[in-house]
Design an enzyme around this catalytic site. Structure first.
Site, PDB file in Angstrom:
ATOM      1  N   ASP A  39      11.858  -1.556   6.574  1.00 41.57           N
ATOM      2  CA  ASP A  39      10.134  -1.093   6.034  1.00 41.57           C
ATOM      3  C   ASP A  39       9.738  -0.945   7.066  1.00 41.57           C
ATOM      4  O   ASP A  39       9.512  -2.029   8.273  1.00 41.57           O
ATOM      5  CB  ASP A  39       9.771  -2.042   5.438  1.00 41.57           C
ATOM      6  CG  ASP A  39       8.311  -2.056   5.101  1.00 41.57           C
ATOM      7  OD1 ASP A  39       7.655  -0.662   5.665  1.00 41.57           O
ATOM      8  OD2 ASP A  39       8.051  -3.016   4.947  1.00 41.57           O
ATOM      9  N   TYR A  55      10.243  -4.720   0.997  1.00 40.76           N
ATOM     10  CA  TYR A  55       8.956  -3.529   1.745  1.00 40.76           C
ATOM     11  C   TYR A  55       7.904  -4.933   1.172  1.00 40.76           C
ATOM     12  O   TYR A  55       7.784  -5.702   0.883  1.00 40.76           O
ATOM     13  CB  TYR A  55       8.708  -2.350   0.292  1.00 40.76           C
ATOM     14  CG  TYR A  55       9.334  -1.848   1.034  1.00 40.76           C
ATOM     15  CD1 TYR A  55       9.408  -0.737   1.514  1.00 40.76           C
ATOM     16  CD2 TYR A  55      10.469  -1.242  -0.039  1.00 40.76           C
ATOM     17  CE1 TYR A  55      10.768   0.358   1.817  1.00 40.76           C
ATOM     18  CE2 TYR A  55      11.583  -0.563  -0.171  1.00 40.76           C
ATOM     19  CZ  TYR A  55      11.598   0.781   0.390  1.00 40.76           C
ATOM     20  OH  TYR A  55      12.828   1.806   0.407  1.00 40.76           O
ATOM     21  N   CYS A  56       6.882  -4.261   2.402  1.00 40.75           N
ATOM     22  CA  CYS A  56       5.596  -5.122   2.866  1.00 40.75           C
ATOM     23  C   CYS A  56       5.519  -6.167   1.251  1.00 40.75           C
ATOM     24  O   CYS A  56       5.189  -4.980   0.239  1.00 40.75           O
ATOM     25  CB  CYS A  56       4.794  -4.383   3.668  1.00 40.75           C
ATOM     26  SG  CYS A  56       3.004  -5.609   3.677  1.00 40.75           S
ATOM     27  N   PRO A  57       5.053  -7.146   1.621  1.00 40.43           N
ATOM     28  CA  PRO A  57       5.174  -8.171   2.257  1.00 40.43           C
ATOM     29  C   PRO A  57       6.384  -8.963   2.323  1.00 40.43           C
ATOM     30  O   PRO A  57       6.292  -9.874   3.298  1.00 40.43           O
ATOM     31  CB  PRO A  57       4.347  -9.373   2.020  1.00 40.43           C
ATOM     32  CG  PRO A  57       4.551  -9.219   0.550  1.00 40.43           C
ATOM     33  CD  PRO A  57       4.144  -8.137   0.232  1.00 40.43           C
ATOM     34  N   GLU A  58       7.598  -9.134   1.646  1.00 33.90           N
ATOM     35  CA  GLU A  58       8.596  -9.469   1.373  1.00 33.90           C
ATOM     36  C   GLU A  58       9.687 -10.085   3.200  1.00 33.90           C
ATOM     37  O   GLU A  58       9.938 -10.880   3.430  1.00 33.90           O
ATOM     38  CB  GLU A  58       9.725  -8.854   0.980  1.00 33.90           C
ATOM     39  CG  GLU A  58       9.545  -8.693  -0.695  1.00 33.90           C
ATOM     40  CD  GLU A  58      10.262  -8.348  -1.593  1.00 33.90           C
ATOM     41  OE1 GLU A  58      10.805  -9.588  -2.397  1.00 33.90           O
ATOM     42  OE2 GLU A  58      10.713  -7.906  -1.920  1.00 33.90           O
TER      43      GLU A  58
END
Length: 78
Positions: free
Chosen positions: A43, A16-19
């Site tokens: 995501d 999930y954000c920001p990954e």
């Protein structure tokens, strides 16, 4: 997905954000100009983040879509 010849793949499914964008940034730095990277993600925020990433950094988003709850992006390094 289209018949574009993919040079590299990045699987960010389950992240999930920001990954996903952080991983994209790291991987695209290692590519040669013109290489095509396929990114797979789950995501929904990538639908917003990846096009902005490409526009901001000068990469071309060749294609994007969704298939069976997986978002995919084909990006050509600028």
């Amino acid at each position: 997905m289209s018949e574009i010849k993919v040079s590299h793949r990045l699987d960010t499914k389950g992240l999930y954000c920001p990954e996903p964008v952080m991983m994209l940034h790291t991987q695209i730095d290692d590519l040669a100009a013109g290489d095509i990277l396929e990114v797979l993600a789950t995501d929904p925020s990538t639908k917003r983040d990846i096009p902005k990433f490409c526009a901001f950094l000068g990469h071309e988003l060749l294609e994007q879509g969704e298939k069976e709850s997986i978002y995919y992006y084909l990006i050509q390094k600028g």
